[in-house]
Write an enzyme that holds these catalytic residues in place. Structure first.
Site, PDB file in Angstrom:
ATOM      1  N   ARG A  35       8.075 -11.490  27.725  1.00 37.37           N
ATOM      2  CA  ARG A  35       7.624 -10.118  27.545  1.00 37.37           C
ATOM      3  C   ARG A  35       6.374  -9.713  28.302  1.00 37.37           C
ATOM      4  O   ARG A  35       6.262  -8.586  28.772  1.00 37.37           O
ATOM      5  CB  ARG A  35       7.306  -9.934  26.060  1.00 37.37           C
ATOM      6  CG  ARG A  35       8.368  -9.200  25.392  1.00 37.37           C
ATOM      7  CD  ARG A  35       8.082  -9.094  23.961  1.00 37.37           C
ATOM      8  NE  ARG A  35       9.384  -9.229  23.343  1.00 37.37           N
ATOM      9  CZ  ARG A  35       9.588  -9.227  22.065  1.00 37.37           C
ATOM     10  NH1 ARG A  35       8.564  -9.130  21.248  1.00 37.37           N
ATOM     11  NH2 ARG A  35      10.792  -9.330  21.597  1.00 37.37           N
ATOM     12  N   ARG A  79       3.655 -14.399  22.144  1.00 42.78           N
ATOM     13  CA  ARG A  79       4.695 -14.816  21.199  1.00 42.78           C
ATOM     14  C   ARG A  79       6.073 -14.799  21.858  1.00 42.78           C
ATOM     15  O   ARG A  79       6.443 -13.838  22.548  1.00 42.78           O
ATOM     16  CB  ARG A  79       4.706 -13.862  20.013  1.00 42.78           C
ATOM     17  CG  ARG A  79       5.782 -14.157  19.004  1.00 42.78           C
ATOM     18  CD  ARG A  79       5.761 -13.102  17.927  1.00 42.78           C
ATOM     19  NE  ARG A  79       6.131 -11.822  18.477  1.00 42.78           N
ATOM     20  CZ  ARG A  79       7.233 -11.153  18.162  1.00 42.78           C
ATOM     21  NH1 ARG A  79       8.081 -11.638  17.277  1.00 42.78           N
ATOM     22  NH2 ARG A  79       7.494  -9.995  18.705  1.00 42.78           N
ATOM     23  N   LEU A 137       9.596 -13.550  12.416  1.00 40.94           N
ATOM     24  CA  LEU A 137      10.247 -13.537  11.094  1.00 40.94           C
ATOM     25  C   LEU A 137      10.349 -14.981  10.598  1.00 40.94           C
ATOM     26  O   LEU A 137      10.136 -15.277   9.421  1.00 40.94           O
ATOM     27  CB  LEU A 137      11.634 -12.893  11.193  1.00 40.94           C
ATOM     28  CG  LEU A 137      11.641 -11.388  11.508  1.00 40.94           C
ATOM     29  CD1 LEU A 137      13.054 -10.906  11.803  1.00 40.94           C
ATOM     30  CD2 LEU A 137      11.054 -10.575  10.348  1.00 40.94           C
ATOM     31  N   HIS A 166       5.574  -4.511  23.770  1.00 38.81           N
ATOM     32  CA  HIS A 166       7.027  -4.640  23.941  1.00 38.81           C
ATOM     33  C   HIS A 166       7.423  -3.811  25.153  1.00 38.81           C
ATOM     34  O   HIS A 166       7.009  -2.661  25.280  1.00 38.81           O
ATOM     35  CB  HIS A 166       7.753  -4.156  22.684  1.00 38.81           C
ATOM     36  CG  HIS A 166       9.181  -4.608  22.636  1.00 38.81           C
ATOM     37  ND1 HIS A 166      10.131  -4.136  23.515  1.00 38.81           N
ATOM     38  CD2 HIS A 166       9.814  -5.490  21.838  1.00 38.81           C
ATOM     39  CE1 HIS A 166      11.299  -4.722  23.245  1.00 38.81           C
ATOM     40  NE2 HIS A 166      11.118  -5.557  22.239  1.00 38.81           N
ATOM     41  N   LYS A 191       0.822  -1.219   0.000  1.00 46.56           N
ATOM     42  CA  LYS A 191       0.000   0.000   0.000  1.00 46.56           C
ATOM     43  C   LYS A 191       0.853   1.265   0.000  1.00 46.56           C
ATOM     44  O   LYS A 191       0.379   2.344  -0.299  1.00 46.56           O
ATOM     45  CB  LYS A 191      -0.978  -0.006   1.160  1.00 46.56           C
ATOM     46  CG  LYS A 191      -0.401   0.089   2.538  1.00 46.56           C
ATOM     47  CD  LYS A 191      -1.552   0.163   3.549  1.00 46.56           C
ATOM     48  CE  LYS A 191      -1.056   0.079   4.968  1.00 46.56           C
ATOM     49  NZ  LYS A 191      -2.162   0.182   5.933  1.00 46.56           N
ATOM     50  N   HIS A 240       3.032  -3.899  20.184  1.00 41.06           N
ATOM     51  CA  HIS A 240       4.129  -4.360  19.330  1.00 41.06           C
ATOM     52  C   HIS A 240       3.698  -5.423  18.329  1.00 41.06           C
ATOM     53  O   HIS A 240       4.086  -5.376  17.156  1.00 41.06           O
ATOM     54  CB  HIS A 240       5.222  -4.919  20.247  1.00 41.06           C
ATOM     55  CG  HIS A 240       6.447  -5.400  19.557  1.00 41.06           C
ATOM     56  ND1 HIS A 240       7.251  -4.570  18.815  1.00 41.06           N
ATOM     57  CD2 HIS A 240       7.035  -6.622  19.514  1.00 41.06           C
ATOM     58  CE1 HIS A 240       8.282  -5.261  18.338  1.00 41.06           C
ATOM     59  NE2 HIS A 240       8.162  -6.517  18.729  1.00 41.06           N
ATOM     60  N   GLU A 247      17.140 -13.567  23.802  1.00 39.49           N
ATOM     61  CA  GLU A 247      16.082 -12.618  24.169  1.00 39.49           C
ATOM     62  C   GLU A 247      15.189 -13.241  25.222  1.00 39.49           C
ATOM     63  O   GLU A 247      15.318 -14.433  25.524  1.00 39.49           O
ATOM     64  CB  GLU A 247      15.279 -12.206  22.927  1.00 39.49           C
ATOM     65  CG  GLU A 247      16.070 -11.292  22.003  1.00 39.49           C
ATOM     66  CD  GLU A 247      15.348 -10.952  20.713  1.00 39.49           C
ATOM     67  OE1 GLU A 247      14.119 -10.877  20.719  1.00 39.49           O
ATOM     68  OE2 GLU A 247      16.039 -10.787  19.699  1.00 39.49           O
ATOM     69  N   GLY A 302      15.944  -7.265  16.752  1.00 38.59           N
ATOM     70  CA  GLY A 302      16.649  -8.330  17.483  1.00 38.59           C
ATOM     71  C   GLY A 302      17.171  -9.436  16.601  1.00 38.59           C
ATOM     72  O   GLY A 302      18.327  -9.824  16.678  1.00 38.59           O
TER      73      GLY A 302
END
Ligand code: FAD
Ligand code: SIN
Length: 536
Positions: A289, A385, A391, A238, A32, A350, A115, A45
């Site tokens: 998190r 998550r 990713l 986050h 878009k 996030h 992480e 990260g």
């Protein structure tokens, strides 16, 4: 325009699929905005993957990565999906390296980061701009791929389905109405296979790490087309978005300070310099998190301070410049030397853990419609998550969805058999009416932040639902009465997605993972199931 594959979105999910699919037919891939306007390009990260034996952290295994993912997901992950995606980690890294991604390495081995929620070092990264490295490599490869048409500034408005054309026997997708933002015209794109790769919905909240393009368009389109949606109550906040009330501009407002920094020893402290997370979880700053974000929210409310701090002053001089140059330089540009002063941070919206319901191959409940990446709810993330798993999911599900489509590829294009009506434009809005859009946009984001964020209550959810009902009506009237543009389309999608988040949150009468409500503070084992909703 007709294509064998119509892919909406140019992040890791959309481009990973587009590049492969072009070997099997004509692909049109839409963005878009610009090709790099995506959450992918902002990722810092890295990407979690268990590499072959000689390259992994000693003792790490797919089983451990699976266990960490299930632990973060608080009882809602679909274990078979978790297993499949994580076992394809190493293949994903090979795939990205093949497209030109240059992950950090030393002495012939990838450098692995850590992480929150990960029990081992398994995050591959390209300094602190991993997403940009991946996005650049994919865009370059895509531009050089024959049979692939990349179209920027093409905003998908709605899916075209047989149901919307008045057919009753079978509902399937036939393409999409798309606003060409350069000409202002709405064009028809036909395809028997439409793939939503539109990313998340961070912009539904006042404070977010996401870029402006993250307005939940894919979930809203799928909802309007009658596909099932699930788990929208699980919005991940986050813990560490840079806090600077004096800064202005998109970058300053949504500037993430990566969790990988805590993986390298940075510690969250309050104004008195205390490591306050330890009061909430023995893992301290590297707890998952949801726990860290709630602990910060609690600390800010308890002390009345506007923020907490991330402290890296104990690291060797030059460490930040070397390992996290993007964060170091950006903060320096705003006058903060983070090797000498702690970094003020606050939580911000996030990641969308729920989305369009799919199986492990991206297949939605609507024939011909696939969803991959952040827009999809595959069952990988459950109620929370695990960092750096998205990713990975985007690339794996892109590959699997294509394989699934190829197994059923039919040379006849069914979508060409239908007469699809051209788009009817409404009147152009008078400039003074545009204030309605900006006002409503602001109101949605503020009310979601105040009533539907890290800590929820029944009462606040009810208030949010009442306001959203009115806003939906106003937006619907505006949408049907006026010529469409990107602002009104995004507003229409935002109000839909906000409503879905509230509806799912209202349905979940317990606290689990990212959904925490003081009225139902306990996790109830009998409620360990996805929250599914669908438009009737
Ligand atoms: P995106 O990359 O968001 O791409 C969406 C695409 O869809 C864009 O091209 C957009 O223009 C297009 N689009 C949207 N709506 C429309 C429409 N209506 N018409 C046409 N096109 C449309 N995850 C990790 O695993 N590791 C990390 O280190 C990490 N760091 C992150 C840091 C930040 C600051 C943020 C915001 C996210 C981070 N994430 C990370 C999450 C991760 O980046 C995303 O979940 C992932 O990149 C999503 O990829 P995607 O392809 O699904 O969507
Ligand atoms: C980060 O770098 O902290 C973000 C990682 C993620 O969201 O997966």
């Amino acid at each position: 325009m007709t294509a064998d594959f119509l892919i909406i979105g140019t992040g890791i999910a959309g481009l990973s699929m587009a590049i492969r699919a072009a070997r099997h037919g004509h692909v049109i891939c839409l963005s878009k905005g610009q090709l790099l306007d995506s959450n992918t390009a902002w990722a810092q990260g890295g990407i979690a993957a268990v590499l072959p034996d000689s390259l992994r952290d000693p003792g790490d295994s797919c089983e451990l990565h699976i266990a960490d993912t299930l632990d973060a997901g608080a009882g809602l992950c679909h274990e078979s999906v978790v297993r499949t995606i994580i076992e394809e980690g190493s293949r994903t890294i090979d795939d990205l390296v093949h497209y030109g991604v240059d992950f950090d390495a030393q002495d012939g081995k990838y450098s692995l980061g850590k992480e929150g929620g990960h029990s081992k070092r398994r995050i591959l990264h390209a300094r602190d701009t991993t997403g940009r490295e991946i996005a650049d490599a994919l865009v370059t490869t895509a531009r050089n791929t024959p049979n692939l048409t990349l179209l920027e500034n093409h905003f998908a408005i709605d899916l075209i389905t047989t149901g919307k054309l008045g057919m009753v026997t079978d509902d399937r997708v036939l393409g999409a109405y798309v606003l060409n933002r350069v000409t202002g015209e709405v064009e028809i794109f036909r395809s028997d296979r439409v793939i939503l790769a539109t990313g998340g919905c961070g912009k539904v909240y006042l404070y977010t790490t996401n870029p402006d393009s993250a307005t939940g368009d894919g979930v809203a389109m799928a909802w309007r087309a009658g596909a099932s949606i699930a788990n929208m109550e699980f919005i991940q906040f986050h813990p560490t978005c840079w806090y600077n009330p004096a800064a202005s501009g998109a970058e300053a407002r949504s500037f993430l300070v990566t969790e990988a920094l805590r993986g390298e020893g940075a510690v969250l402290i309050n104004q008195k310099g205390e490591d306050f997370i330890l009061k909430h979880d023995p893992r301290g700053s590297l707890a998952p998190r949801d726990i860290v974000a709630r602990a910060i929210d609690h600390e800010i409310k308890r002390t009345g301070a506007p923020c907490v701090y991330l402290d890296v002053r104990h690291k060797a001089e030059g460490f930040m410049k070397e390992r996290f140059p993007f964060i170091y330089e950006t903060l320096l540009r705003y006058g903060l030397d983070c090797e000498k002063e702690p970094i003020p941070v606050v939580p911000a919206a996030h990641y969308q853990c729920g989305g369009v319901v799919t199986d492990i191959n991206g297949k939605t409940t609507l024939r011909g419609l696939y969803a991959i990446g952040e827009v999809a709810c595959t069952g990988l993330h459950g109620a929370n998550r695990l960092a750096s798993n998205s990713l990975l999911e985007g690339n794996v599900t892109a590959r699997r969805a294509l394989d699934e489509m190829l197994a059923h590829l039919h040379p006849h294009r069914e979508s060409e058999d239908f007469v699809i009506p051209t788009w009817e434009h409404g009147d152009t809005a008078a400039p003074d009416e545009l204030v309605v859009i900006y006002h409503n946009w602001d109101e949605i984001r503020r009310l979601m932040w105040d009533y539907v964020s890290i800590v929820r209550t029944d009462n606040r959810l009810r208030r949010a639902a009442t306001r959203l009902r009115n806003l939906k009506k106003e937006v619907r009237e505006f949408y049907w009465g006026h010529r469409v543009n990107a602002d009104i389309l995004e507003l229409r999608n935002l109000v839909s997605v906000a409503s879905m988040i509230v509806d799912c949150a209202v349905k979940r009468k317990e606290s689990r993972g990212l959904h925490y409500t003081t009225d139902h503070p306990k996790t109830k084992p009998n409620l360990a199931q996805d929250t599914r909703i669908r438009k009737f």
